[in-house]
Design a protein around this motif. Structure first.
Motif, mmCIF file in Angstrom:
data_model
loop_
_atom_site.group_PDB
_atom_site.id
_atom_site.type_symbol
_atom_site.label_atom_id
_atom_site.label_comp_id
_atom_site.label_asym_id
_atom_site.label_seq_id
_atom_site.Cartn_x
_atom_site.Cartn_y
_atom_site.Cartn_z
ATOM 1 N N HIS A 233 22.808 -48.917 -23.221
ATOM 2 C CA HIS A 233 22.848 -47.488 -23.530
ATOM 3 C C HIS A 233 23.874 -47.231 -24.627
ATOM 4 N N HIS B 256 37.135 -50.315 -21.252
ATOM 5 C CA HIS B 256 36.461 -49.658 -20.142
ATOM 6 C C HIS B 256 35.347 -50.558 -19.613
ATOM 7 N N THR C 251 25.745 -49.170 -19.006
ATOM 8 C CA THR C 251 25.205 -47.958 -18.387
ATOM 9 C C THR C 251 25.528 -46.744 -19.247
ATOM 10 N N LEU C 252 24.783 -45.691 -18.991
ATOM 11 C CA LEU C 252 25.024 -44.440 -19.703
ATOM 12 C C LEU C 252 26.409 -43.893 -19.371
ATOM 13 N N GLU C 253 26.801 -44.046 -18.118
ATOM 14 C CA GLU C 253 28.098 -43.518 -17.696
ATOM 15 C C GLU C 253 29.228 -44.234 -18.443
ATOM 16 N N ALA C 254 29.108 -45.553 -18.555
ATOM 17 C CA ALA C 254 30.152 -46.317 -19.236
ATOM 18 C C ALA C 254 30.193 -45.989 -20.729
ATOM 19 N N GLU D 200 31.830 -42.563 -21.151
ATOM 20 C CA GLU D 200 33.279 -42.607 -20.965
ATOM 21 C C GLU D 200 33.937 -43.363 -22.124
ATOM 22 N N LYS E 292 19.175 -48.011 -26.189
ATOM 23 C CA LYS E 292 18.629 -46.643 -26.115
ATOM 24 C C LYS E 292 19.736 -45.628 -26.376
ATOM 25 N N ARG F 123 23.105 -35.872 -26.837
ATOM 26 C CA ARG F 123 23.416 -34.779 -25.924
ATOM 27 C C ARG F 123 23.012 -33.469 -26.609
ATOM 28 N N ARG F 124 22.820 -32.444 -25.805
ATOM 29 C CA ARG F 124 22.409 -31.165 -26.383
ATOM 30 C C ARG F 124 23.386 -30.696 -27.467
ATOM 31 N N ASP F 125 24.677 -30.829 -27.222
ATOM 32 C CA ASP F 125 25.643 -30.357 -28.226
ATOM 33 C C ASP F 125 25.563 -31.192 -29.510
#
Lengths: 162, 745
Positions: free
Chosen positions: B47, B71, B123-126, B129, B273, B277-279
């Motif tokens: 990601h 991280h 991952t997307l979370e990693a 962050e 991938k 984000r929307r912003d």
């Protein structure tokens, strides 16, 4: 640290070894379980594209931390049709052209299913418009969406009576 | 390739095209099975998340890449220091439809929200962050923001390669003879496309072959562009774009993060991938810029327009040239003896604007329709009567005839349904309860361009067929409408047609944009089918064993999978029998779609839009209560889908008039509302009784199929209609969009 998460998704109970406690229910569904029918439009609870039913209530899966819904029953767009037989709301969206690009559609349909269940005294167009306003449609298929929800309400009321 | 005129004897539109049918991709969409780019999950996928600039102008002084890399799960951090090389600089204009973009070529920040790093993780979370941990430090300069943020300049072109000005007739003479004149200034806000599907890309390399999933409105061109930036052959690239979750112009042009993901996938030898984000969709993927438009109408003693002068000042970026061609919207709507349209631009620290649904036409029409309404009231005339007095029977900017123009019928039908004849001339005279009620109207007009498209058709031994073209369906209904046209081109029932599309290895269908995709790709498909049927007719009419023998090449017609003799309908033969006797497994035809030669006529879709608004006299709150449009759009391929497109356009008009406005903080140059809570678009409850009628129109000139376009027309006219209704309700003339409640009280 991996944590255990139990969810009943579309009727099937699953034990998920969750690799990251930060994961939202939306990202668990989409990225870990391959249930990509639920869409991410804003990730901020502002567009409704990720609407799913959690214990029967419509919620934005992007705002739901997966771990905080341990034990919940989740219904997604993949869980509505019975085989090839579309749910009355899906069928009504199709017939009334209640979508164009289709991206907000799973969320619209899940929201409509819940709205119909929420309505206690039938639905009029104004209440449908208001009740569906948490689901944005940039193609602006709102006329078709409203017609579809009203139509599906009538169908489902008949089915209930039968 | 078949020439359409020669094969018309064999096939015709009307068996499938012209019917309402539900979307062929509809079941996929209502069950959540339609595949969008971000739904792809190839094995081993990583990601990516971009870090974006928190300043609007300056440079990135420091990124804490060590913190991001530390991280857990973060695999790689790309910055200008380690970004893999590109074969072409991302600021090179490789063709007219290429925008300068940010692909970590240096540490410069040229707008807020610009990508300044790419973090790739398991991952997307990693990745998310990791991007946050970069904690950038900047050397910031004062941003230049807004219409008055910099010194205006004179652009060399507007829109994409169009002249910045036009003068027709003798302005000085027309003005000198005028009885009165009217000046008006209208401002429109910056708008962002905000398709519900965020821009996304999944890229995977197989050796030197690249596969990309990304929503794109012009797949063929995108393949060429990727190849140029990467220094590989287009044949090494496959782009899949079967469904776009909305495009509206913002997915026609490449943006830097797409290149970064492709580079990362090659560098890491893993699929990667990215979904914005929307912003992050406020900046790198285009927008409709703010404009300030100055109009002057000179009127003769009868109320006819003698001279029309329309100037647009548009916001541009500091590093590229897309100038909103709003003044051009005045070229062909109303009769005038002289006109002048001009543009200037102001360079500000924003992302480069780009085409957004009805580019130029939407803001230009908004301003023109306000000015027209002001003129009608100044003359004491009904707004519809004033528009009919100034009805353009020929295009005033060129003198050309219109290819077709059923605008009078549009006005009449929409006005009738709306009940316009009862409208009082004076404002602030109607009420509904305690609310002020007003009625306004506007004229809708949009050009009918054609681009370039190619298609193949293959008829199989069993009488079924497959057609291929890389068309893009961003919701307008290409999978359905184009299939209807293709089936008619082949003379078969649509149930026997397989429609292959949305991939770059198919014949190039050109761009889905400019309201020209159905006409262009449809013509290519129709021609490909007709070419196939012509070959079939040759086989049959030259075969003594066929009941069609001797009918001559033009003596048969295709229908329902059979060829019929024109002189004797009882003599016919099924496609499969013709193929079987000829010993053929298939017959294959090709077709192209494009406009032949220079246009000899002015080609536009038209419409009349009527709006009723209710305004709270104390709060200024505006509600659109009724919206009725009637449109003349040539041949309608699928009435249900055309209605959806027209309604969607009209609702975009509601958003333009009342909601949409991206707001910069002038001090930092950052957005204050780059999300869907702050950037308002119409919701269901904003849309009342709304109807789009269509008026019959045969257009033998626009193209052989008589197809115009429906995608953008509805935005035009509607904005002005709502503004004029607001004036009629309140007596306060809106001169800025979106119309704010506080401007009315």
């Amino acid at each position: 640290m991996t944590q255990t998460l139990n969810l009943t998704i579309n009727g099937t109970t699953q034990t998920i070894a969750l690799d990251d406690p930060r994961a939202t229910l939306l990202d668990v569904l989409r990225e870990r379980l391959g249930l990509t029918g639920t869409k991410k439009g804003c990730d901020r609870g502002q567009c409704g594209a990720c609407t799913v039913l959690i214990d029967g209530r419509r919620m934005n899966a992007c705002l739901a931390l997966a771990l905080s819904h341990d034990g919940a029953a989740v219904t997604t767009i993949e869980g509505l049709a019975e085989g090839d037989r579309l749910h009355p709301v899906q069928d009504a969206f199709l017939r009334h052209d209640g979508f164009q690009c289709g991206y907000c559609t799973p969320g619209q349909i899940m929201s409509a299913v819940a709205l119909i269940a929420e309505a206690e005294a039938g639905l009029d167009p104004e209440r449908v418009r208001e009740g569906m306003s948490g689901n944005l449609c940039r193609c602006a298929a709102y006329a078709g969406i409203t017609e579809a929800v009203l139509d599906a309400t009538r169908t489902m009321t008949r089915e209930d009576a039968a | 390739m078949a020439d359409l005129m020669n094969v018309q004897a064999h096939v015709r539109l009307g068996s499938n095209a012209g019917q309402s049918m539900t979307r062929r991709d509809g079941v996929l969409k209502v069950t959540g099975r339609a595949p969008y780019a971000a739904d792809r999950q190839p094995g081993g996928m990583l990601h990516a998340v971009t870090a974006t600039a928190g300043i609007a102008r300056g440079r990135v002084a420091h990124l804490d890449t060590a913190a991001a890399l530390a991280h857990p799960g973060v695999v790689r951090v790309y910055t200008p220091a380690n970004r893999p090389p590109l074969a072409e600089h991302p600021d090179t204009k490789i063709h007219g439809f290429a925008w300068r973009m940010e692909a970590l070529q240096d540490d410069t920040v040229r707008y807020a929200g610009q990508p300044i790093a790419l973090v790739v993780a398991d991952t997307l979370e990693a990745a998310t962050e990791g991007a946050r941990l970069l904690n950038p430090r900047y050397e910031a300069e004062a941003p230049r923001i807004g219409l008055d943020g910099n010194t205006p300049y004179q652009p060399e072109t507007v829109s994409i390669g169009r002249p910045p000005s036009l003068e027709a007739g003798d302005m000085d003479a027309a003005r000198a003879g005028a009885a009165r004149h009217l000046d008006t200034v209208v401002e429109t806000a910056a708008q962002y496309h905000n398709a519900l599907e965020p821009h996304a890309i999944t890229a995977q390399w197989f050796g030197d072959r690249l596969e990309i999933d990304t929503p794109n409105q012009a797949i063929g061109l995108a393949k060429q562009s990727f190849a140029t930036y990467l220094g590989i052959e287009p044949s090494q690239i496959l782009i899949r774009s079967p469904f776009l979750g909305g495009g509206f112009g913002s997915k026609a042009i490449l943006y830097g993060a797409q290149l970064l993901v492709v580079l990362a996938a090659r560098d890491l030898d893993r699929p990667v991938k990215l979904a914005l984000r929307r912003d992050q969709m406020f900046g790198p993927v285009g927008h409709r810029p703010a404009t300030r438009q100055t109009l002057r109408l000179d009127l003769d003693e009868h109320g006819r327009i003698a001279a029309l002068d329309h100037h647009t000042l548009a916001v541009a970026s500091t590093f590229d040239d897309f100038i909103e061609s709003a003044s051009n919207a005045s070229h062909s709507v109303y009769a005038t003896t002289a006109m002048r349209t001009t543009h200037s631009a102001v360079r500000t620290d924003t992302g480069t604007p780009g085409p957004m649904r009805a580019p130029g036409e939407a803001p230009g029409s908004a301003a023109l329709e306000v000015a027209i309404d002001e003129a009608a009231y100044a003359l004491g005339m009904d707004p519809l009567a004033f528009r009919l007095l100034n009805y353009a029977d020929t295009d005033p900017s060129t003198g050309m005839e219109f290819s077709s123009k059923a605008l009078r019928e549009c006005y009449e039908r929409a006005a009738d349904l709306f009940g316009w004849k009862d409208r009082p001339l004076e404002p602030r005279t109607m009420r509904q309860g305690r609310l002020l009620k007003g009625w306004g109207m506007g004229t809708a007009q949009f050009p009918c361009p054609m681009f370039q498209a190619a298609a193949h058709a293959t008829l199989r031994a069993d009488g079924s067929a497959v057609v291929e073209t890389s068309a893009a369906d961003m919701g307008q209904g290409a999978w359905t409408a184009l299939a209807q046209i293709a089936a008619d081109g082949l003379g078969i029932d649509i149930d026997r047609l397989e429609f292959r599309s949305g991939q770059s290895d198919l014949p190039d269908a050109g761009v889905a944009g400019g309201s020209g995709h159905t006409a262009t790709a449809g013509t290519a498909l129709f021609n490909a089918g007709a070419d196939t049927v012509r070959q079939l007719a040759d086989l049959a009419t030259n075969d003594p064993a066929s009941p069609l023998f001797g009918a001559g090449n033009a003596g048969v017609t295709a229908r329902g999978g059979r060829l019929y003799r024109n002189d004797d309908e009882s003599r016919s033969e099924a496609y499969e029998d013709i193929l079987a006797r000829a010993g053929l497994d298939l017959v294959r035809g090709e077709g192209k779609g494009a406009r032949e030669g220079e246009a000899q006529r002015a080609m536009f879709s038209h419409g009349g839009v009527f709006a009723e608004v209710l305004v709270d006299p104390d709060l200024g709150q505006i509600r659109v209560n009724r919206l009725v449009g009637a449109f003349a759009v040539g041949r309608i391929v699928n009435p249900q889908l055309a209605r959806s497109q027209l309604l969607g356009g009209m609702i975009w008009g509601v958003g333009f008039a009342l909601h949409e406005e991206a707001i910069h903080d002038a001090r930092t140059g950052r957005f204050t509302n780059n999300d869907l809570a702050g950037y308002h678009i119409p919701v269901n409850a904003d849309i009342p009784m709304i109807e789009a009628l269509t008026v019959h129109e045969d257009d033998p000139f626009v193209n052989a199929l008589g197809i115009k376009g429906v995608g953008e027309l509805g935005v035009t006219g509607t904005v002005g209609a709502i503004a004029n209704a607001v004036w009629h309700a309140t007596g306060v003339r809106p001169h800025r969009f979106p119309i704010h409640p506080e401007s009315l009280i």
